[in-house]
Design a protein around this motif. Structure first.
Motif, PDB file in Angstrom:
ATOM      1  N   ASP A  90      39.908  27.427  14.443  1.00 24.56           N
ATOM      2  CA  ASP A  90      38.784  28.100  15.094  1.00 24.56           C
ATOM      3  C   ASP A  90      37.460  27.727  14.458  1.00 24.56           C
ATOM      4  OD1 ASP A  90      38.970  29.454  12.753  1.00 24.56           O
ATOM      5  OD2 ASP A  90      39.462  31.404  13.635  1.00 24.56           O
ATOM      6  N   ASP A  96      30.841  30.746  21.396  1.00 22.74           N
ATOM      7  CA  ASP A  96      31.538  30.273  22.603  1.00 22.74           C
ATOM      8  C   ASP A  96      32.752  29.434  22.234  1.00 22.74           C
ATOM      9  OD1 ASP A  96      29.661  31.524  24.095  1.00 22.74           O
ATOM     10  OD2 ASP A  96      28.729  29.693  24.911  1.00 22.74           O
ATOM     11  N   THR A  97      33.740  29.481  23.113  1.00 20.26           N
ATOM     12  CA  THR A  97      34.930  28.664  22.891  1.00 20.26           C
ATOM     13  C   THR A  97      35.252  27.873  24.157  1.00 20.26           C
ATOM     14  OG1 THR A  97      36.424  30.428  23.598  1.00 20.26           O
ATOM     15  CG2 THR A  97      35.948  30.289  21.226  1.00 20.26           C
ATOM     16  N   ILE A  98      36.106  26.875  23.982  1.00 18.46           N
ATOM     17  CA  ILE A  98      36.594  26.066  25.099  1.00 18.46           C
ATOM     18  C   ILE A  98      38.089  26.338  25.236  1.00 18.46           C
ATOM     19  CG2 ILE A  98      37.088  23.688  25.824  1.00 18.46           C
ATOM     20  CD1 ILE A  98      34.587  22.830  24.253  1.00 18.46           C
ATOM     21  N   ALA A  99      38.529  26.630  26.453  1.00 20.75           N
ATOM     22  CA  ALA A  99      39.956  26.838  26.702  1.00 20.75           C
ATOM     23  C   ALA A  99      40.613  25.474  26.929  1.00 20.75           C
ATOM     24  CB  ALA A  99      40.145  27.721  27.928  1.00 20.75           C
ATOM     25  N   VAL A 100      41.709  25.244  26.228  1.00 24.17           N
ATOM     26  CA  VAL A 100      42.463  23.993  26.403  1.00 24.17           C
ATOM     27  C   VAL A 100      43.601  24.278  27.376  1.00 24.17           C
ATOM     28  CG1 VAL A 100      43.661  22.109  25.249  1.00 24.17           C
ATOM     29  CG2 VAL A 100      41.919  23.419  24.017  1.00 24.17           C
ATOM     30  N   VAL A 123      46.626  28.003  29.946  1.00 21.50           N
ATOM     31  CA  VAL A 123      45.777  27.856  28.756  1.00 21.50           C
ATOM     32  C   VAL A 123      46.673  27.853  27.526  1.00 21.50           C
ATOM     33  CG1 VAL A 123      43.963  28.932  27.362  1.00 21.50           C
ATOM     34  CG2 VAL A 123      43.783  28.926  29.864  1.00 21.50           C
ATOM     35  N   HIS A 166      42.410  27.778  22.297  1.00 17.99           N
ATOM     36  CA  HIS A 166      40.948  27.796  22.381  1.00 17.99           C
ATOM     37  C   HIS A 166      40.385  27.100  21.146  1.00 17.99           C
ATOM     38  CE1 HIS A 166      41.853  31.050  25.225  1.00 17.99           C
ATOM     39  NE2 HIS A 166      40.708  30.714  25.789  1.00 17.99           N
ATOM     40  N   GLU A 214      48.015  18.520  26.038  1.00 19.44           N
ATOM     41  CA  GLU A 214      46.651  18.689  26.530  1.00 19.44           C
ATOM     42  C   GLU A 214      46.197  17.609  27.517  1.00 19.44           C
ATOM     43  OE1 GLU A 214      43.950  19.024  23.214  1.00 19.44           O
ATOM     44  OE2 GLU A 214      44.408  17.033  22.447  1.00 19.44           O
ATOM     45  N   GLU A 258      36.090  17.474  25.660  1.00 27.19           N
ATOM     46  CA  GLU A 258      36.408  18.911  25.715  1.00 27.19           C
ATOM     47  C   GLU A 258      37.846  19.162  26.173  1.00 27.19           C
ATOM     48  OE1 GLU A 258      34.686  20.973  29.490  1.00 27.19           O
ATOM     49  OE2 GLU A 258      33.367  19.283  29.096  1.00 27.19           O
TER      50      GLU A 258
END
Ligand code: NAP
Ligand code: MG
Length: 462
Positions: A5, A20-24, A32, A35, A91, A173
């Motif tokens: 994180d 803010d985070t990015i969802a993988v 998902v 994150h 991913e 991303e």
């Protein structure tokens, strides 16, 4: 692996500056899976600062010692290759076997090649009464895409480290977990703090901040031509070195003397391998009119055989984009002989292996990079026409030529405006310079040519 994180900066995992985070997302089932933090300009600042601080000592480290650290990195990639393959599959969506062979296998080869090159490269040469030193350019900003997530990282970071540069990486991303795993590997390999730094985040935020950062001496970008043009302009305005590895629309030229079945079979496999998400893929198959119908039948059969063995596309946007191109091909009058725009499964971003016949060179599907499992078969009447078609796009990244003997194929390949050509199915060579003519890019990656991108010369006269 478990997602971090934070950002890997200055040799440790640090808290991100923003929240803010990015969802993988796993593109095979749209779930998902993790994150990661979405980096902002402050994270980029911290990472560039760490890279800047680490630069003098790393640049002064003897090449043999840099080589030893890169060899250690290669060894960690070997030890963790199953985890790498599983992460890329999770991913990106590539079938596990392809991830093992290519997504995990190729970076090991490339890292190994730079461990050797760092040790053997002539960083000093005599030219008449001068001694010319090849010195590292400085802090590298590396921006990578998702389609070969680890390869594209290693193809930048390994030569940069071999040269004595330090690096800040902003990965795509869509595939940040592979990048985090790479940062762990760098750490395990004992590469000094600050030599490699990772900032995950969005291209329009973290990527842009990195490309424009005054502390970055060289920007190395792989991705779309649209973003590449922007990055080239930003770098140009700051008189900064830039390497751009952009799109392609490569031709697979099958001359009449070739083994047609082999040329078609390898050509289809070349495109379908990563679901067509390969910048160097031979997405245009050029066939002589006398063999056209036979080639179409062979290609349709080969694509149909792929069926379920193909992975999904990386995300919903690419899924919609590729299906849009297939619809456009139909609308412009090309003939579908395999696949089509319908999604073959209810879940996941899948597209069927698709082959178009009766494609003319000016159609959209013959000009634009689709980045999906779509092959266009184009007819030619003679060699001059084949050459005009092969060279008739804004791109020039790769290609293939097939003929009864290598000499005939080489004669044709020498007239192609493109950076790499495989002759009669020649194998991938991790030491061969890779990069584009025309709008496919600026600069070269891999091997000694890739290393020299990260070096600048200083001449002393005696
Ligand atoms: P892209 O936007 O060019 O992404 C490449 C990298 O650049 C990513 O890390 C991206 O971050 C970053 N980026 C995006 N906008 C940026 C900006 N303004 N400044 C700095 N960095 C920026 O490519 P994409 O959107 O993933 O794919 C779109 C198309 O590009 C594909 O359909 C394909 O045609 C082409 N493509 C080519 C290659 C290649 O190997 N040549 C690879 C991938 C895609 P984000 O991940 O946050 O966008
Ligand atoms: Mg993008």
């Amino acid at each position: 692996m478990k997602a971090h994180d934070g950002m890997y900066i200055g040799g440790e995992w640090r808290a991100a500056a923003g929240t803010d985070t990015i969802a993988v997302v796993d593109p095979a089932d749209e779930q998902v899976i993790a994150h990661v933090p979405a980096g902002i300009a402050e994270d980029v600042d911290a990472a560039v600062f760490a890279a800047h601080e680490a630069f003098p000592a790393w640049a002064a480290t003897p090449p043999a010692e840099r080589a030893a650290r890169i060899a250690a990195l290669r060894d960690v990639l070997v030890a963790r290759k199953d985890e790498i393959a599983e992460t890329v599959t999770a991913e990106l969506g590539a079938p596990l076997q392809f991830s093992q062979m290519v997504h995990a296998g190729v970076p090991i080869l490339v890292a190994g090649s730079y461990a050797e090159l760092a040790a053997s490269y002539a960083f000093e040469e005599k030219v008449g009464n001068s001694t010319v030193y090849a010195e590292p350019v400085g802090v590298v900003g590396a921006i990578t895409p998702w389609n070969y997530p680890l390869h594209q990282i290693v193809a930048k970071v390994a030569p940069a480290l071999a040269a004595g540069c330090t690096v800040v990486l902003k990965p795509a991303e869509d595939t940040p977990l592979t990048a985090q795993l790479f940062a762990e590997a760098v750490h395990e390999a004992g590469i000094p703090a600050g030599v490699f730094n990772l900032v995950t985040g969005l291209g329009t935020v973290a990527g842009q901040a990195l490309a424009a950062h005054p502390g970055v001496d060289l920007v190395s970008f792989t991705g779309s031509t649209a973003v590449g043009k922007q990055i080239g302009a930003t770098a140009g305005a700051a008189v900064k070195r830039v390497a751009l590895e952009l799109g392609g629309k490569s031709a697979n030229v099958i001359l009449p003397s070739a083994d047609l079945a082999k040329a078609v079979g390898v050509g289809i496999a070349n495109v379908m391998g990563n679901s067509g998400q390969t910048c160097s893929a031979w997405t245009r198959m050029l066939v002589h009119t006398s063999q056209y119908d036979e080639a179409v039948a062979l290609a349709a059969e080969a694509a149909a055989k792929y069926g379920d063995r193909i992975g999904p596309l990386v995300n919903a946007k690419q899924h919609a984009r590729v299906r849009g191109y297939i619809e456009k091909g139909v609308a412009e009058g090309a003939r579908l002989v395999a696949g089509g725009p319908e999604a073959p499964r209810e879940q996941g971003y899948f597209v069927s292996p698709t082959v178009f016949a009766d494609v003319t060179p000016e159609m959209t599907i013959a000009q634009e990079e689709i980045f999906g499992p779509v092959v266009s078969i184009i007819r030619y009447e003679d060699e001059d026409e084949a050459l005009r078609i092969a060279n008739g796009t804004v791109y020039g990244l790769a290609g293939a030529v097939w003929a009864a003997d290598d000499a005939e194929a080489v004669a044709f390949a020498r007239r192609m405006d493109t950076g790499q050509v495989d002759i009669n199915g020649g194998r991938f060579n991790p030491l061969a310079p890779f990069g584009g003519y025309k709008q496919s890019g600026v600069g070269r990656e891999l091997g000694a040519h890739g290393l020299s991108e990260y070096l600048q010369t200083k001449s002393l006269q005696f």
